[in-house]
Write a protein that holds these residues in place. Structure first.
Motif, PDB file in Angstrom:
ATOM      1  N   UNK A 228    -136.499  13.824 -36.573  1.00  0.00           N
ATOM      2  CA  UNK A 228    -137.642  13.263 -35.848  1.00  0.00           C
ATOM      3  C   UNK A 228    -138.537  14.371 -35.303  1.00  0.00           C
ATOM      4  N   UNK A 229    -137.935  15.446 -34.797  1.00  0.00           N
ATOM      5  CA  UNK A 229    -138.731  16.567 -34.291  1.00  0.00           C
ATOM      6  C   UNK A 229    -139.479  17.261 -35.423  1.00  0.00           C
ATOM      7  N   UNK A 230    -138.838  17.392 -36.589  1.00  0.00           N
ATOM      8  CA  UNK A 230    -139.532  17.970 -37.738  1.00  0.00           C
ATOM      9  C   UNK A 230    -140.714  17.089 -38.138  1.00  0.00           C
ATOM     10  N   UNK A 231    -140.506  15.777 -38.150  1.00  0.00           N
ATOM     11  CA  UNK A 231    -141.604  14.865 -38.478  1.00  0.00           C
ATOM     12  C   UNK A 231    -142.745  15.012 -37.473  1.00  0.00           C
ATOM     13  N   UNK A 232    -142.408  15.181 -36.200  1.00  0.00           N
ATOM     14  CA  UNK A 232    -143.435  15.355 -35.171  1.00  0.00           C
ATOM     15  C   UNK A 232    -144.225  16.637 -35.398  1.00  0.00           C
ATOM     16  N   UNK A 233    -143.541  17.724 -35.726  1.00  0.00           N
ATOM     17  CA  UNK A 233    -144.232  18.992 -35.984  1.00  0.00           C
ATOM     18  C   UNK A 233    -145.130  18.886 -37.220  1.00  0.00           C
ATOM     19  N   UNK A 234    -144.613  18.295 -38.293  1.00  0.00           N
ATOM     20  CA  UNK A 234    -145.412  18.153 -39.510  1.00  0.00           C
ATOM     21  C   UNK A 234    -146.619  17.251 -39.272  1.00  0.00           C
ATOM     22  N   UNK A 235    -146.451  16.249 -38.399  1.00  0.00           N
ATOM     23  CA  UNK A 235    -147.576  15.381 -38.064  1.00  0.00           C
ATOM     24  C   UNK A 235    -148.676  16.170 -37.362  1.00  0.00           C
ATOM     25  N   UNK A 236    -148.292  17.091 -36.491  1.00  0.00           N
ATOM     26  CA  UNK A 236    -149.296  17.923 -35.825  1.00  0.00           C
ATOM     27  C   UNK A 236    -150.050  18.782 -36.837  1.00  0.00           C
ATOM     28  N   UNK A 237    -149.309  19.392 -37.767  1.00  0.00           N
ATOM     29  CA  UNK A 237    -149.958  20.236 -38.780  1.00  0.00           C
ATOM     30  C   UNK A 237    -150.838  19.388 -39.693  1.00  0.00           C
ATOM     31  N   UNK A 238    -150.269  18.295 -40.209  1.00  0.00           N
ATOM     32  CA  UNK A 238    -151.045  17.440 -41.100  1.00  0.00           C
ATOM     33  C   UNK A 238    -152.216  16.783 -40.402  1.00  0.00           C
ATOM     34  N   UNK A 239    -152.034  16.391 -39.145  1.00  0.00           N
ATOM     35  CA  UNK A 239    -153.115  15.748 -38.414  1.00  0.00           C
ATOM     36  C   UNK A 239    -154.260  16.692 -38.118  1.00  0.00           C
ATOM     37  N   UNK A 240    -153.939  17.912 -37.693  1.00  0.00           N
ATOM     38  CA  UNK A 240    -155.010  18.865 -37.380  1.00  0.00           C
ATOM     39  C   UNK A 240    -155.770  19.286 -38.632  1.00  0.00           C
ATOM     40  N   UNK A 241    -155.060  19.497 -39.736  1.00  0.00           N
ATOM     41  CA  UNK A 241    -155.772  19.828 -40.976  1.00  0.00           C
ATOM     42  C   UNK A 241    -156.556  18.627 -41.486  1.00  0.00           C
ATOM     43  N   UNK A 242    -156.085  17.415 -41.183  1.00  0.00           N
ATOM     44  CA  UNK A 242    -156.860  16.229 -41.529  1.00  0.00           C
ATOM     45  C   UNK A 242    -158.158  16.159 -40.754  1.00  0.00           C
TER      46      UNK A 242
END
Length: 542
Positions: A228-242
């Protein structure tokens, strides 16, 4: 899969290139395989969404008001509303393509009154809501795992519900950002740029709520929580690049480039990490034993290595101007980054091997890894009340929901060791093979339409209609599990799990309590009485 062995597979991209997928340019059956696979999947998803929406609206447990539903259920409701409204658009787009290929119409051709952009518009009207159709269940999974391993209720429950539906609503207003470089008017690009950035607001609400849930909680870094923490981190990266891609001016530089590819892989990996977390989290509830931790953590860390080494260089290559679908590398300066990405692929392969070892060791040691009803000791929602693995009837009695986190509420009030005094028969639907036969017939129908075997197509349609009619007149569709069978299962399950219950002193530990039904409310209230009579609810005899 059949297209790999019979005929040929499509060469028009996963979403279809106009007009390359038209019959004059793709005369084989490859496009037909792709088209009918998509079409049947869209029909099934649309019908399934109706089923799930009706289940959520009409079949909640007593006392489960709208504001007591688990977040995963809210996410599922928003997801299926998207499916119900978006997949029919895909069905229309593919139906028009089918008319072009089978009947000779010209919906997607440049001549004869057709419009090349019509398919792109229809496809992405479906295609971008479909992205949130994929990500919202992942958000629901994270909203279940993080509170459990933070030992706290989910922060900002109401705002999380609103955010789930805000994401679903805004998803319909962003699809044209796929066409920023296709000469739309500045006002059009500006509108869709703003709506694309608006998605970040409800998503940001979810991120902050997850962080605040962990804040000052007793966070335990077990495998589900790590995912879940990995998903949260990837969401931050994917969201900001989005958000970077949301600017039309940026998209002019990055369109069709590896920066965009890396961005959407970050978002897809959010889904993958959430799914792995869900498997680790609910596996003991389904199968009765936990997956072991050591090999699972090796798998987790090598997945992180593979992700970092594969996609961080891809972002840099996107900045450098590298596009996808290249058949040669025009600049030698790109080679080091590509070699680093190859190392990332090796890490992914090793991770898969660790995953296989993870499953093997877990199955081998399943007896020593047996889990009780509350497998993690800090479960909060209804599923952790029943046995692991779950009996066919789920619960020996229909639970009355008194709070948002019902199981946590019962533990706080000393109501964990309750069972009905007198078992009753449980009404259940009978198993049926009709869905399997319908699936086989639809598969036959698709194969017949692909190869233009009209007699087989008509036969499959006739059998499908006949089977549905026969099923609709079948009244012998349910059964009752007798009370003595329920009691036998419940007694056996209690005997088997009594030694696996968490010890006292741990939140969710063994509590012997007495309770009575609260008159007039259907809820439960704690009673200090030690009478030996057995009301509808009685303490479990240890």
């Amino acid at each position: 899969m059949i297209s790999l062995f019979v005929g040929n597979f499509a060469h028009g991209g996963w979403y279809g290139f106009v007009p390359y997928f038209e019959l004059p340019y793709s005369p084989g059956v490859g496009v037909d395989y792709w088209m009918w696979t998509f079409q049947l999947s869209a029909i099934g998803t649309s019908l399934g969404s109706i089923n799930l929406i009706a289940t959520i609206v009409k079949m909640r447990a007593p006392g489960m008001t709208w504001m007591r539903m688990p977040m995963f259920t809210w996410a599922s409701l928003s997801t299926n509303l998207i499916a119900l409204t978006s997949f029919p658009v895909l069905m229309v787009a593919l139906a028009l393509l089918g008319l072009d290929r089978y009947v000779g119409t010209h919906f997607y051709t440049a001549g004869m009154g057709g419009n090349l952009m019509l398919y792109n518009d229809l496809f992405w009207v479906w295609g971008h809501p479909e992205v949130y159709f994929l990500i919202l269940p992942a958000f629901g999974i994270m909203s279940e795992i993080i509170p459990t391993f933070s030992e706290k209720t989910l922060f900002g429950y109401v705002t999380m519900v609103i955010a789930s539906f805000a994401i679903g609503g805004v998803s319909w207003g962003v699809w044209l950002h796929h066409f920023f470089t296709m000469a739309a008017a500045p006002s059009v690009n500006s509108f869709y740029s703003v709506t694309t950035m608006l998605v970040g607001i409800p998503t940001g609400v979810k991120v902050f709520n997850w962080i605040f849930t962990m804040y000052r909680g007793r966070v335990r870094y077990e495998l589900p929580m790590l995912w879940a923490l990995l998903a949260l981190f990837l969401l931050l990266v994917g969201g900001m690049t989005g958000m970077m891609n949301a600017f039309a001016s940026n998209d002019y530089m990055w369109h069709n480039g590896l920066f965009v590819v890396a961005h959407f892989h970050m978002m897809v990996l959010v889904i993958a990490a959430s799914i792995f977390g869900a498997v680790e989290y609910w596996f003991p509830k389904v199968f009765g034993f936990k997956l072991e931790q050591k090999w699972g953590k090796w798998f987790f860390w090598f997945m992180i290595l593979g992700t970092g080494w594969s996609f961080v260089p891809m972002f840099f290559l996107g900045f450098a101007g590298m596009t996808r679908r290249l058949d040669y590398i025009p600049y030698t300066q790109w080679s080091p980054y590509l070699h680093i990405m190859l190392v990332g692929m090796v890490f992914y392969v090793i991770a898969v091997l660790f995953f296989v070892a993870h499953l093997y060791v877990s199955l081998r040691d399943r007896v020593t890894n047996r889990a009780g009803a509350d497998a993690w000791g800090t479960g909060r929602s209804l599923e952790w009340m029943t046995h692991s693995p779950v009996p066919a009837y789920n619960y020996a009695f229909i639970p009355h929901v008194n709070a948002l986190d019902e199981w946590a509420w019962r533990k706080d009030n000393g109501l964990t060791e309750l069972h009905p005094g007198d078992y009753e028969g449980i009404h259940m639907p009978k198993n049926t093979g009709v869905p399997l036969f319908l699936g086989m017939l639809f598969m036959g129908l698709g194969f017949a339409l692909i190869w233009r075997i009209w007699w087989l197509a008509l036969l499959c349609v006739a059998l499908i209609v006949a089977l549905i009619i026969i099923r609709s007149f079948d009244r012998d569709t349910d059964m009752t599990i007798p009370a003595h069978a329920v009691e036998q299962v419940e007694s056996g399950a209690r005997d088997e799990t009594s030694v696996t219950m968490p010890t006292a002193g741990v939140r969710g530990g063994t509590v012997i309590a007495h309770s009575i039904l609260q008159s007039g409310t259907g809820g439960i209230s704690v009673s200090g009485s030690t009478t030996s009579t057995s009301p509808s609810w009685a303490p479990m005899d240890r």
